[in-house]
Motif scaffolding. Structure first.
Motif, PDB file in Angstrom:
ATOM      1  N   THR A  84      36.958  21.358  27.428  1.00 26.06           N
ATOM      2  CA  THR A  84      35.660  21.981  27.710  1.00 26.06           C
ATOM      3  C   THR A  84      35.640  23.414  27.202  1.00 26.06           C
ATOM      4  O   THR A  84      35.027  23.716  26.196  1.00 26.06           O
ATOM      5  N   VAL A  85      36.318  24.314  27.918  1.00 31.58           N
ATOM      6  CA  VAL A  85      36.427  25.719  27.509  1.00 31.58           C
ATOM      7  C   VAL A  85      37.848  26.188  27.807  1.00 31.58           C
ATOM      8  O   VAL A  85      38.616  25.493  28.471  1.00 31.58           O
ATOM      9  N   TYR A  86      38.211  27.387  27.313  1.00 30.45           N
ATOM     10  CA  TYR A  86      39.526  27.947  27.639  1.00 30.45           C
ATOM     11  C   TYR A  86      39.543  28.413  29.091  1.00 30.45           C
ATOM     12  O   TYR A  86      38.538  28.882  29.627  1.00 30.45           O
ATOM     13  N   GLY A  87      40.723  28.252  29.721  1.00 32.84           N
ATOM     14  CA  GLY A  87      40.892  28.693  31.092  1.00 32.84           C
ATOM     15  C   GLY A  87      41.911  29.813  31.182  1.00 32.84           C
ATOM     16  O   GLY A  87      42.828  29.916  30.355  1.00 32.84           O
ATOM     17  N   LEU A  88      41.769  30.658  32.202  1.00 29.63           N
ATOM     18  CA  LEU A  88      42.702  31.756  32.445  1.00 29.63           C
ATOM     19  C   LEU A  88      43.670  31.287  33.524  1.00 29.63           C
ATOM     20  O   LEU A  88      43.335  31.258  34.711  1.00 29.63           O
ATOM     21  N   ALA A  89      44.891  30.899  33.108  1.00 30.93           N
ATOM     22  CA  ALA A  89      45.789  30.164  33.989  1.00 30.93           C
ATOM     23  C   ALA A  89      46.899  31.031  34.546  1.00 30.93           C
ATOM     24  O   ALA A  89      47.500  31.850  33.842  1.00 30.93           O
ATOM     25  N   GLY A  90      47.155  30.811  35.847  1.00 32.18           N
ATOM     26  CA  GLY A  90      48.307  31.393  36.515  1.00 32.18           C
ATOM     27  C   GLY A  90      48.850  30.396  37.507  1.00 32.18           C
ATOM     28  O   GLY A  90      48.220  29.354  37.781  1.00 32.18           O
ATOM     29  N   ASN A  91      50.022  30.677  38.060  1.00 26.99           N
ATOM     30  CA  ASN A  91      50.637  29.793  39.045  1.00 26.99           C
ATOM     31  C   ASN A  91      49.731  29.695  40.271  1.00 26.99           C
ATOM     32  O   ASN A  91      49.560  30.664  41.012  1.00 26.99           O
ATOM     33  N   GLY A  92      49.189  28.529  40.504  1.00 26.74           N
ATOM     34  CA  GLY A  92      48.238  28.358  41.590  1.00 26.74           C
ATOM     35  C   GLY A  92      48.855  28.404  42.968  1.00 26.74           C
ATOM     36  O   GLY A  92      48.127  28.420  43.966  1.00 26.74           O
ATOM     37  N   LEU A  93      50.183  28.425  43.047  1.00 29.85           N
ATOM     38  CA  LEU A  93      50.857  28.522  44.338  1.00 29.85           C
ATOM     39  C   LEU A  93      51.383  29.941  44.597  1.00 29.85           C
ATOM     40  O   LEU A  93      51.990  30.195  45.641  1.00 29.85           O
ATOM     41  N   ASP A  94      51.161  30.842  43.668  1.00 33.15           N
ATOM     42  CA  ASP A  94      51.637  32.228  43.754  1.00 33.15           C
ATOM     43  C   ASP A  94      50.438  33.146  44.022  1.00 33.15           C
ATOM     44  O   ASP A  94      49.604  33.364  43.132  1.00 33.15           O
ATOM     45  N   GLU A  95      50.341  33.681  45.236  1.00 35.44           N
ATOM     46  CA  GLU A  95      49.175  34.497  45.594  1.00 35.44           C
ATOM     47  C   GLU A  95      49.032  35.733  44.716  1.00 35.44           C
ATOM     48  O   GLU A  95      47.908  36.166  44.434  1.00 35.44           O
ATOM     49  N   ARG A  96      50.152  36.295  44.274  1.00 35.51           N
ATOM     50  CA  ARG A  96      50.053  37.484  43.409  1.00 35.51           C
ATOM     51  C   ARG A  96      49.428  37.132  42.069  1.00 35.51           C
ATOM     52  O   ARG A  96      48.596  37.885  41.543  1.00 35.51           O
ATOM     53  N   ALA A  97      49.820  35.977  41.516  1.00 37.99           N
ATOM     54  CA  ALA A  97      49.233  35.545  40.246  1.00 37.99           C
ATOM     55  C   ALA A  97      47.752  35.244  40.419  1.00 37.99           C
ATOM     56  O   ALA A  97      46.922  35.586  39.554  1.00 37.99           O
ATOM     57  N   VAL A  98      47.419  34.597  41.531  1.00 42.40           N
ATOM     58  CA  VAL A  98      46.016  34.270  41.797  1.00 42.40           C
ATOM     59  C   VAL A  98      45.198  35.548  41.958  1.00 42.40           C
ATOM     60  O   VAL A  98      44.080  35.663  41.431  1.00 42.40           O
ATOM     61  N   HIS A  99      45.751  36.521  42.662  1.00 39.49           N
ATOM     62  CA  HIS A  99      45.050  37.798  42.840  1.00 39.49           C
ATOM     63  C   HIS A  99      44.787  38.457  41.480  1.00 39.49           C
ATOM     64  O   HIS A  99      43.709  39.024  41.249  1.00 39.49           O
ATOM     65  N   GLU A 100      45.772  38.353  40.572  1.00 40.51           N
ATOM     66  CA  GLU A 100      45.596  38.951  39.243  1.00 40.51           C
ATOM     67  C   GLU A 100      44.488  38.252  38.460  1.00 40.51           C
ATOM     68  O   GLU A 100      43.761  38.900  37.696  1.00 40.51           O
ATOM     69  N   ILE A 101      44.360  36.949  38.630  1.00 43.72           N
ATOM     70  CA  ILE A 101      43.259  36.233  37.964  1.00 43.72           C
ATOM     71  C   ILE A 101      41.920  36.811  38.405  1.00 43.72           C
ATOM     72  O   ILE A 101      41.038  37.105  37.573  1.00 43.72           O
ATOM     73  N   TYR A 102      41.753  36.990  39.701  1.00 41.19           N
ATOM     74  CA  TYR A 102      40.513  37.577  40.216  1.00 41.19           C
ATOM     75  C   TYR A 102      40.284  38.968  39.617  1.00 41.19           C
ATOM     76  O   TYR A 102      39.159  39.332  39.245  1.00 41.19           O
ATOM     77  N   GLU A 103      41.367  39.756  39.540  1.00 40.23           N
ATOM     78  CA  GLU A 103      41.251  41.126  39.030  1.00 40.23           C
ATOM     79  C   GLU A 103      40.874  41.149  37.549  1.00 40.23           C
ATOM     80  O   GLU A 103      39.959  41.879  37.133  1.00 40.23           O
ATOM     81  N   VAL A 104      41.578  40.359  36.751  1.00 39.88           N
ATOM     82  CA  VAL A 104      41.349  40.369  35.302  1.00 39.88           C
ATOM     83  C   VAL A 104      39.949  39.860  34.974  1.00 39.88           C
ATOM     84  O   VAL A 104      39.259  40.417  34.107  1.00 39.88           O
ATOM     85  N   LYS A 105      39.511  38.834  35.660  1.00 41.18           N
ATOM     86  CA  LYS A 105      38.173  38.280  35.404  1.00 41.18           C
ATOM     87  C   LYS A 105      37.056  39.132  35.998  1.00 41.18           C
ATOM     88  O   LYS A 105      35.907  39.050  35.561  1.00 41.18           O
ATOM     89  N   GLY A 106      37.381  39.900  37.038  1.00 42.16           N
ATOM     90  CA  GLY A 106      36.325  40.563  37.793  1.00 42.16           C
ATOM     91  C   GLY A 106      35.555  39.542  38.619  1.00 42.16           C
ATOM     92  O   GLY A 106      34.351  39.677  38.848  1.00 42.16           O
ATOM     93  N   ARG A 107      36.268  38.530  39.087  1.00 44.56           N
ATOM     94  CA  ARG A 107      35.654  37.426  39.837  1.00 44.56           C
ATOM     95  C   ARG A 107      35.607  37.774  41.321  1.00 44.56           C
ATOM     96  O   ARG A 107      36.619  38.215  41.896  1.00 44.56           O
ATOM     97  N   PRO A 108      34.475  37.579  41.967  1.00 41.92           N
ATOM     98  CA  PRO A 108      34.398  37.838  43.412  1.00 41.92           C
ATOM     99  C   PRO A 108      35.388  36.956  44.178  1.00 41.92           C
ATOM    100  O   PRO A 108      35.497  35.752  43.914  1.00 41.92           O
ATOM    101  N   ALA A 109      36.092  37.547  45.129  1.00 45.94           N
ATOM    102  CA  ALA A 109      37.112  36.821  45.871  1.00 45.94           C
ATOM    103  C   ALA A 109      36.521  35.749  46.774  1.00 45.94           C
ATOM    104  O   ALA A 109      37.253  34.906  47.296  1.00 45.94           O
TER     105      ALA A 109
END
Length: 401
Positions: free
Chosen positions: A29-54
């Motif tokens: 479909t489209v490219y995804g911004l992937a991180g370890n979905g079981l690692d809260e720090r990685a998930v937090h970084e995804i939110y930060e890099v995207k500017g995605r509302p938590a």
């Protein structure tokens, strides 16, 4: 930070994700911004890099449907059916999350979406990493979803460690999102798969019991028993009469082929019956018209039932086999009774004369027809209570198999 463009060394991308870093990955479909979905720090970084509302949850990319039981509770069989049909592919299935899925991924909710992407490089990365990927689209929130690695680099060069270049995405639309955490199932986001395609796939998994036999044989009692098993009951005779009142298209075709049978947009059933019950060719022509519309309505109702979480249905049709409806059934049951008993039943039920009752019975199949074609036969010459008990016994045996 230098952002590495990876084309072949997928193990390096998997190592970055295992270590808590982010990698943009291709899907169909489209490219995804992937991180370890079981690692809260990685998930937090995804939110930060995207500017995605938590407050917006993330879905998890997984390598296959075995991940459903690993990360989710109370997985309905229908979810596995959709995974079998559409994974790898553009479908995200929302289910009740186990505690192993971080609250940050779920945005504090109780569910998580799972998706198996249809791209060989990303599937390889998932297998090598050994963890699910939290992976929203690889764009800043509000920007266009990227279909190429070059577009991802425009967005995130210098902000993430790597991008897997898997070429241009073929679909260019996000996956369809369906919530199956509770029935009825709901399409939360329209995407690459349309709602009817999903509903059709679920409907194909419904076990349909075909009930057939002549009028007055006792099929209604058999249907009542199946309702007790939780089945959706579709009575094709009742459906036919509903369509006679409400289907403008079917009424128009009847009017075209049977002049005089329609007056002021309404079908005169007795007038029509007087024609078709004494003329085999006319009855065949009428059936060709009505079977088409009945089958379309059966399909619609089965789709609705499947989306409501239904897994069992009963289909009552005198012309179960000739109409093609029997092809939907995993088993068929013929209900028969002696002729005199049938005549008495329909006279009492419909308030008609013996002559008209005989006309209707004479126009229908002989019992031998059902004996030759049905998987099971139920004979109903006794009381309603006796026949109900016989139905209960048979359907219990059939459904347990």
């Amino acid at each position: 930070m230098d952002t590495r463009l990876i084309t072949t060394d997928i193990s390096a991308a998997a190592e970055i994700i295992r270590g808590g870093g982010l990698v943009a990955v291709p899907t169909e479909t489209v490219y995804g911004l992937a991180g370890n979905g079981l690692d809260e720090r990685a998930v937090h970084e995804i939110y930060e890099v995207k500017g995605r509302p938590a407050v917006k949850p993330l879905s998890l990319m997984v390598p296959d449907e075995s991940a459903m039981e690993k990360y989710c509770d109370d997985v309905p069989p229908q979810a596995h059916r959709l995974a079998d049909k559409f994974w790898p592919g553009p479908l995200t299935i929302v289910l009740k999350a186990k505690d192993a899925v971080p609250k940050l991924v779920r945005a504090g909710g109780a569910t998580v979406g799972l998706r198996c992407p249809d791209h060989p490089l990303t599937l390889e990365a998932l297998r090598l990493a050994g963890v699910p990927f939290a992976a929203p689209s690889a764009n800043p929130s509000g920007a266009e979803s990227p279909k190429t690695a070059a577009k991802v680099m425009e967005y995130f060069a210098g902000k993430i460690p790597a991008v897997i270049d898997g070429g241009e995405c073929g679909i260019g639309r996000e996956s369809t999102l369906i919530d199956m955490s509770a029935a009825p199932y709901r399409i939360l986001r329209a995407g690459a798969l349309d709602a009817d395609t999903i509903a059709d796939a679920l409907a194909e998994g419904i076990r349909v019991v075909g009930i057939t036999g002549g009028t007055g044989s006792g099929k209604t009692t058999a249907l009542d028993v199946l309702r007790g098993f939780g089945a959706l009951v579709i009575d094709c005779d009742a459906l036919y009469h509903e369509l006679l009142r409400g289907s403008a298209d079917m009424i128009a075709e009847i009017d075209k082929y049977f002049p005089g049978a329609v007056t002021d947009g309404a079908v005169d059933t007795k007038s029509l019956g007087a024609v078709v019950f004494t003329d085999e060719e006319a009855l065949r022509d009428l059936n060709l018209i009505t079977h088409k519309y009945i089958n379309l309505e059966i399909s619609r109702r089965l789709r609705e039932w499947a989306m409501a979480g239904g897994t069992l249905a009963a289909l009552d049709a005198i012309e179960l086999f000739s109409s093609g409806a029997g092809k939907r059934c995993f088993t068929t049951v013929g209900v028969v009774a002696d002729r005199d008993i049938r005549l008495a039943r329909i006279q009492k039920r419909d308030g008609i004369s013996l002559e008209y009752a005989m006309m209707r019975v004479n126009a229908q199949r002989p019992d031998q027809y059902y004996y030759e074609r049905c998987d099971h036969i139920l004979k109903n010459n006794g009381t309603r209570e006796e026949f109900s008990a016989a139905c209960q016994k048979l359907f219990t045996e059939v459904l347990e198999k």
